[in-house]
Enzyme design. Structure first.
Site, PDB file in Angstrom:
ATOM      1  N   GLY A 110       0.834  -1.207   0.000  1.00 15.57           N
ATOM      2  CA  GLY A 110       0.000   0.000   0.000  1.00 15.57           C
ATOM      3  C   GLY A 110       0.862   1.247   0.000  1.00 15.57           C
ATOM      4  O   GLY A 110       1.892   1.299   0.688  1.00 15.57           O
TER       5      GLY A 110
ATOM      6  N   GLU B 176       1.106  -0.310  16.311  1.00  9.47           N
ATOM      7  CA  GLU B 176       0.897   0.941  17.044  1.00  9.47           C
ATOM      8  C   GLU B 176      -0.013   1.925  16.300  1.00  9.47           C
ATOM      9  O   GLU B 176      -0.840   2.613  16.906  1.00  9.47           O
ATOM     10  CB  GLU B 176       2.255   1.618  17.301  1.00  9.47           C
ATOM     11  CG  GLU B 176       2.199   2.899  18.107  1.00  9.47           C
ATOM     12  CD  GLU B 176       1.704   2.665  19.523  1.00  9.47           C
ATOM     13  OE1 GLU B 176       2.395   1.990  20.282  1.00  9.47           O
ATOM     14  OE2 GLU B 176       0.607   3.173  19.864  1.00  9.47           O
TER      15      GLU B 176
ATOM     16  N   LYS C 264     -11.124   0.076  17.233  1.00  9.78           N
ATOM     17  CA  LYS C 264     -10.046   0.543  18.121  1.00  9.78           C
ATOM     18  C   LYS C 264     -10.336   0.137  19.566  1.00  9.78           C
ATOM     19  O   LYS C 264      -9.421  -0.246  20.312  1.00  9.78           O
ATOM     20  CB  LYS C 264      -9.891   2.058  17.982  1.00  9.78           C
ATOM     21  CG  LYS C 264      -9.355   2.452  16.599  1.00  9.78           C
ATOM     22  CD  LYS C 264      -9.503   3.944  16.336  1.00  9.78           C
ATOM     23  CE  LYS C 264      -8.917   4.323  14.984  1.00  9.78           C
ATOM     24  NZ  LYS C 264      -9.232   5.712  14.603  1.00  9.78           N
TER      25      LYS C 264
HETATM   26  P1  NDP Z   1      -5.367   4.630   1.241  1.00  8.22           P
HETATM   27  O1  NDP Z   1      -6.680   4.233   0.693  1.00  8.22           O
HETATM   28  O2  NDP Z   1      -4.929   6.031   1.106  1.00  8.22           O
HETATM   29  O3  NDP Z   1      -4.237   3.698   0.600  1.00  8.22           O
HETATM   30  C1  NDP Z   1      -4.393   2.330   0.401  1.00  8.22           C
HETATM   31  C2  NDP Z   1      -3.247   1.835  -0.468  1.00  8.22           C
HETATM   32  O4  NDP Z   1      -3.386   0.425  -0.599  1.00  8.22           O
HETATM   33  C3  NDP Z   1      -3.225   2.407  -1.881  1.00  8.22           C
HETATM   34  O5  NDP Z   1      -1.921   2.722  -2.264  1.00  8.22           O
HETATM   35  C4  NDP Z   1      -3.759   1.270  -2.748  1.00  8.22           C
HETATM   36  O6  NDP Z   1      -3.196   1.225  -4.057  1.00  8.22           O
HETATM   37  C5  NDP Z   1      -3.271   0.075  -1.981  1.00  8.22           C
HETATM   38  N1  NDP Z   1      -4.067  -1.108  -2.238  1.00  8.22           N
HETATM   39  C6  NDP Z   1      -5.396  -1.270  -2.101  1.00  8.22           C
HETATM   40  N2  NDP Z   1      -5.756  -2.520  -2.423  1.00  8.22           N
HETATM   41  C7  NDP Z   1      -4.625  -3.158  -2.752  1.00  8.22           C
HETATM   42  C8  NDP Z   1      -4.318  -4.477  -3.195  1.00  8.22           C
HETATM   43  N3  NDP Z   1      -5.291  -5.380  -3.347  1.00  8.22           N
HETATM   44  N4  NDP Z   1      -3.033  -4.799  -3.439  1.00  8.22           N
HETATM   45  C9  NDP Z   1      -2.052  -3.878  -3.315  1.00  8.22           C
HETATM   46  N5  NDP Z   1      -2.274  -2.610  -2.903  1.00  8.22           N
HETATM   47  C10 NDP Z   1      -3.544  -2.264  -2.636  1.00  8.22           C
HETATM   48  O7  NDP Z   1      -5.376   4.176   2.796  1.00  8.22           O
HETATM   49  P2  NDP Z   1      -4.640   4.892   4.013  1.00  8.22           P
HETATM   50  O8  NDP Z   1      -3.211   5.092   3.690  1.00  8.22           O
HETATM   51  O9  NDP Z   1      -5.443   6.046   4.467  1.00  8.22           O
HETATM   52  O10 NDP Z   1      -4.802   3.781   5.164  1.00  8.22           O
HETATM   53  C11 NDP Z   1      -4.016   2.618   5.167  1.00  8.22           C
HETATM   54  C12 NDP Z   1      -4.229   1.868   6.482  1.00  8.22           C
HETATM   55  O11 NDP Z   1      -3.833   2.712   7.540  1.00  8.22           O
HETATM   56  C13 NDP Z   1      -5.667   1.463   6.779  1.00  8.22           C
HETATM   57  O12 NDP Z   1      -5.673   0.247   7.449  1.00  8.22           O
HETATM   58  C14 NDP Z   1      -6.152   2.558   7.699  1.00  8.22           C
HETATM   59  O13 NDP Z   1      -7.201   2.145   8.543  1.00  8.22           O
HETATM   60  C15 NDP Z   1      -4.897   2.825   8.490  1.00  8.22           C
HETATM   61  N6  NDP Z   1      -4.851   4.141   9.100  1.00  8.22           N
HETATM   62  C16 NDP Z   1      -5.001   5.247   8.319  1.00  8.22           C
HETATM   63  C17 NDP Z   1      -4.953   6.497   8.889  1.00  8.22           C
HETATM   64  C18 NDP Z   1      -5.112   7.726   8.068  1.00  8.22           C
HETATM   65  O14 NDP Z   1      -5.081   8.829   8.633  1.00  8.22           O
HETATM   66  N7  NDP Z   1      -5.249   7.628   6.746  1.00  8.22           N
HETATM   67  C19 NDP Z   1      -4.742   6.661  10.345  1.00  8.22           C
HETATM   68  C20 NDP Z   1      -4.527   5.429  11.069  1.00  8.22           C
HETATM   69  C21 NDP Z   1      -4.599   4.214  10.451  1.00  8.22           C
HETATM   70  P3  NDP Z   1      -3.460   2.386  -5.168  1.00  8.22           P
HETATM   71  O15 NDP Z   1      -2.845   3.618  -4.564  1.00  8.22           O
HETATM   72  O16 NDP Z   1      -2.740   1.936  -6.353  1.00  8.22           O
HETATM   73  O17 NDP Z   1      -4.940   2.479  -5.305  1.00  8.22           O
HETATM   74  N1  HSE Z   2     -10.920   7.804  10.072  1.00 10.64           N
HETATM   75  C1  HSE Z   2     -10.115   7.794  11.241  1.00 10.64           C
HETATM   76  C2  HSE Z   2     -10.416   9.027  12.093  1.00 10.64           C
HETATM   77  C3  HSE Z   2      -8.648   7.756  10.827  1.00 10.64           C
HETATM   78  O1  HSE Z   2     -11.213   9.888  11.687  1.00 10.64           O
HETATM   79  O2  HSE Z   2      -9.886   9.140  13.195  1.00 10.64           O
HETATM   80  C4  HSE Z   2      -7.737   7.275  11.889  1.00 10.64           C
HETATM   81  O3  HSE Z   2      -7.921   5.933  12.198  1.00 10.64           O
END
Ligand code: NDP
Ligand code: HSE
Length: 438
Positions: A18, A134, A210
């Site tokens: 990702g 974390e 969470k």
């Molecule tokens: P995004 O949707 O921004 O990114 C997801 C990434 O995963 C993208 O790059 C996507 O590829 C890739 N992806 C999706 N499906 C596949 C697959 N089948 N194979 C390979 N790659 C794949 O998510 P976030 O970065 O926001 O979140 C990621 C994780 O972090 C989640 O579990 C979320 O709950 C957690 N999280 C996020 C926070 C936040 O503030 N965003 C805070 C705390 C936790 P592509 O770019 O090519 O579409």
């Molecule tokens: N969607 C979540 C929030 C991101 O609003 O806090 C962090 O897990």
């Protein structure tokens, strides 16, 4: 392989799954801080590949690192798998494969952990690999490591916090401006705080995942998202927020995990997510906007509060990198971080048996005997009143009742009966109260 010391100079090879909001920041920090990370880990940390869905979208990272074959990347010659894809599949299968092959895993995926942490920990144990997460709760805030490690010698009794930034932003807006829920949500979406589909946040699913993770760690018991009582914020009205303000309170979406001891000394765990009024003097009341904060109570340590940014690419990547350094250090010295601690295996108490305090705000007729009629209904249902406030207006009166702890069922039947009294014009607001002595 785990258990074998890394030969001097051999790099720790990392597979990143990702590269979205969080993943792109992980790549940036890994690149910008390469020299420092090498010094801290005791070996170079090398990005072996980045799995995404649409490689053409990712001009910010070296093209030769990108792949759409996440399973192939996990199976390749890597030591650590960092998962920031999100959701259950393919993340679950990829991480199980990694752990079974003895590769340490760092993940930010709360949805996955809240459902499948048992299977993931079992796979980690079978191979001796590390599982760190974390970033899955409260983004940048160091919270899970303190629960898993720093407080491992204490007995935690309660974890209560604001663990969802989107809903906190919306509720803070309603409190500050008097806006209704719809208007505040629109504003949060316009400013990019709420996602295009805010369901997981506003309906409490994100906070419930969470809460499951927090309860599992705090009480050494496997708690899943399905064990967590969940209510979102969509039903919170401007009237609820105004009623809270009128009594020196504010409304927050809280995740509350408690160790409960029955009269006969049996212990259980309760985990719930719901909106609640808390006193404006409570430390969590001052947590505004998209910030997160978690209040922890332990027998010996007493009360502690963890506060900071709970979301966003860079803050979340900070927590991911901290885990990456920890598992890489373990790999260098053939050591291992903490395993799952679920030995207590406490039963989870259903919400119906969890008493909470309530604030009920009524519009009533201003005539003799009204208070007595309302009070009688509470008494008939065994719900004890802690405080009453009445305000007389021109044609009617407002009556606010705060109860002592009562079960959901007792409170619902009390409110149904009160709503049917001819002297009651409207039940304006019914909400739980937290953060005060019962
Ligand atoms: P995004 O949707 O921004 O990114 C997801 C990434 O995963 C993208 O790059 C996507 O590829 C890739 N992806 C999706 N499906 C596949 C697959 N089948 N194979 C390979 N790659 C794949 O998510 P976030 O970065 O926001 O979140 C990621 C994780 O972090 C989640 O579990 C979320 O709950 C957690 N999280 C996020 C926070 C936040 O503030 N965003 C805070 C705390 C936790 P592509 O770019 O090519 O579409
Ligand atoms: N969607 C979540 C929030 C991101 O609003 O806090 C962090 O897990």
């Amino acid at each position: 392989m785990p258990g074998q010391k890394l030969p001097d100079g051999k790099p720790i090879r990392v597979a990143l799954l990702g590269c979205g909001t969080v993943g792109a920041e992980v790549v940036r920090l890994l690149t910008d801080q390469a020299a420092d990370l090498t010094a801290r880990v005791g070996a170079p940390v090398e990005l072996a590949g980045i799995a995404v869905r649409k490689p053409n979208k990712h001009r910010e990272v070296p093209a030769e690192l990108l792949t759409t074959d996440a399973a192939g990347l996990v199976a390749s010659d890597v030591d650590v798998v960092v998962e920031v894809i999100g959701g259950i599949e393919p993340a679950r299968t990829l991480l199980l494969d990694a752990l079974r092959a003895g590769k340490s895993v760092v993940t930010a995926n709360k949805a996955l952990l809240a459902e499948h942490s048992g299977a993931l920990f079992e796979a980690a144990d079978a191979s001796g690999a590390d599982l760190y997460f974390e970033a899955a709760v409260a983004g940048a805030i160091p919270l899970l490591r303190p629960l898993r490690e720093s407080l491992a010698g204490d007995r935690i009794t309660r974890v209560m916090g604001i663990v969802n930034g989107t809903t906190n932003y919306i509720l803070s807006g309603m409190d500050a401006t008097g806006a209704g829920y719809g208007e505040a949500l629109e504003e949060a979406s316009r400013l990019g705080y709420a996602e295009a589909d805010p369901t997981a946040d506003v309906d409490g699913f994100d906070a419930a995942s969470k809460a499951a993770i927090l309860a599992s760690l705090a009480f050494h018991t496997r708690v899943t998202a399905a064990d967590v009582h969940r209510e979102g914020i969509a039903a919170v009205t401007a009237a609820d927020v105004a009623a809270a303000k009128g009594l020196g309170r504010t409304v927050k979406l809280l995740a509350i995990c408690e160790r409960v001891t029955s009269a006969s000394g049996e212990e259980s765990v309760s985990a719930r997510v719901h909106p609640a009024m808390i006193p404006r003097s409570h430390p969590l009341a001052g947590v505004g906007g998209a910030f997160n904060a978690v209040f922890v109570e332990a027998d010996a340590a007493g009360e502690m509060m963890f506060y900071g940014k709970g979301a966003g690419g860079a803050p979340t990547a900070s927590a991911v990198l901290g885990d990456l350094v920890a598992v890489a250090r373990n790999r260098v010295v053939a050591g291992r971080g903490p395993r799952e601690s679920a030995y207590a295996a406490l039963p989870v108490r259903p919400m119906g048996q969890t008493p909470t305090r309530y604030h009920i705000s009524l519009d009533v007729a201003d005539k003799p005997g009204v208070l007595a009629q309302v009070a009688a209904v509470f008494a008939d249902h065994g719900v004890s009143i802690a405080a009453v406030r009445q305000e007389v207006r021109v044609a009617d009166a407002s009556l606010v009742v705060v109860t002592h702890a009562a079960t959901d069922a007792a409170l619902r039947s009390t409110v149904d009966k009160i709503a049917g009294l001819p002297v009651v014009r409207e039940v304006v607001s019914v909400m739980r109260v937290e953060g005060e002595e019962s």
